[in-house]
Enzyme design. Sequence first.
Site, PDB file in Angstrom:
ATOM      1  N   ASP A  11       0.853  -1.199   0.000  1.00 32.39           N
ATOM      2  CA  ASP A  11       0.000   0.000   0.000  1.00 32.39           C
ATOM      3  C   ASP A  11       0.889   1.250   0.000  1.00 32.39           C
ATOM      4  O   ASP A  11       0.818   2.058   0.916  1.00 32.39           O
ATOM      5  CB  ASP A  11      -0.943   0.002   1.209  1.00 32.39           C
ATOM      6  CG  ASP A  11      -0.205  -0.116   2.546  1.00 32.39           C
ATOM      7  OD1 ASP A  11       0.936  -0.629   2.562  1.00 32.39           O
ATOM      8  OD2 ASP A  11      -0.760   0.307   3.580  1.00 32.39           O
ATOM      9  N   HIS A 243       9.338   0.118   9.246  1.00 31.35           N
ATOM     10  CA  HIS A 243       8.405  -0.999   9.337  1.00 31.35           C
ATOM     11  C   HIS A 243       8.527  -1.936   8.131  1.00 31.35           C
ATOM     12  O   HIS A 243       8.845  -3.123   8.273  1.00 31.35           O
ATOM     13  CB  HIS A 243       6.964  -0.480   9.430  1.00 31.35           C
ATOM     14  CG  HIS A 243       6.711   0.447  10.569  1.00 31.35           C
ATOM     15  ND1 HIS A 243       6.713   0.023  11.885  1.00 31.35           N
ATOM     16  CD2 HIS A 243       6.442   1.775  10.599  1.00 31.35           C
ATOM     17  CE1 HIS A 243       6.440   1.040  12.680  1.00 31.35           C
ATOM     18  NE2 HIS A 243       6.276   2.119  11.917  1.00 31.35           N
TER      19      HIS A 243
END
Length: 321
Positions: A11, A243
Amino acid sequence: MAKTKLIIDTDPGIDDAMAILMAFHSPEVEIIGLTTIFGNVPTSLATHNALHLLEVIGREDVPVAQGCTMSLKNVPKVRIADFVHGKDGLGNTNPSPPKRKALDLSAKEFLLKMINTFPGEVTVVALGPLTNIAMAIRADPMFAKNVKQIVVLGGAFFVNGNVNPASEANILGDPEAADIVFTSGADILVVGINITHQVVMTDDHLKQLGQSESAFAKYVYEISHFYFDYHHEAYDMKGVYLHDPTALAAAVDPLLFTFAEGVVRVQVDGISKGMTIFNNTGKRWGEVTEWCNKPSVKVAVTVDANQITDMLMERLLTDVK
């Protein structure tokens, strides 16, 4: 040694962009496709950004398949993290529209096609909510057996979440999908924010990227200011959490982590919606519950954080494709 075939479900997202650039600079893996999902941006914009990133890398041959626009329960209001990544997902740098389009196949269809074409060879790295992968598992019970591995970025194990005290963003994005994936029986590595909050790109690292002659380093430098500004304000830190690159590193070199094995379930409603609950006690429970006879997954519990940051920097600082 044969390269691991990777599909990145993504995403993008600034740290997704870092992870994708890192993947294409990793000789250990072969990227055979990108699939897109909502999260940092709506799914249509995630597809736009995935196609754009492949143009930046010079790999327009790699297919992109657009995924679900809503969670399995069709929640009408999807949480979008534009306050972290900018309205365009790439730090408000407003990249030009990509020259090509996504495949006619949906992400679910593409995942099924690739996993069935290369059974036991394809690792899926899931960097957003797990809706696409849960859809593939629902559509074909053999998906969990035929996928080589699923590396999940998600969950908050032994720490608070990053959306609220209970929940991490990717899991909260579709908790029902996450529970389906975690209990599917696939070989799953989970990298939660208990790990990714240890892996940091500092302000000095960003400066180094900006001073580099590498086109990829300069690109990351340009898109990352918004992300750094968010971390400065939200966490009062001189850097950003890596992340997505950390989850990608688990697919490239899992020896940089240690894992504990056990059952993971996801709370799907209430004040703790999105919480990942990890049972690795080895205890035999006295009554039959929803925890019984569920397959285990591997959850990251330690990480060589400096090695991952060094890996990312080294691979961004070279223009070798």
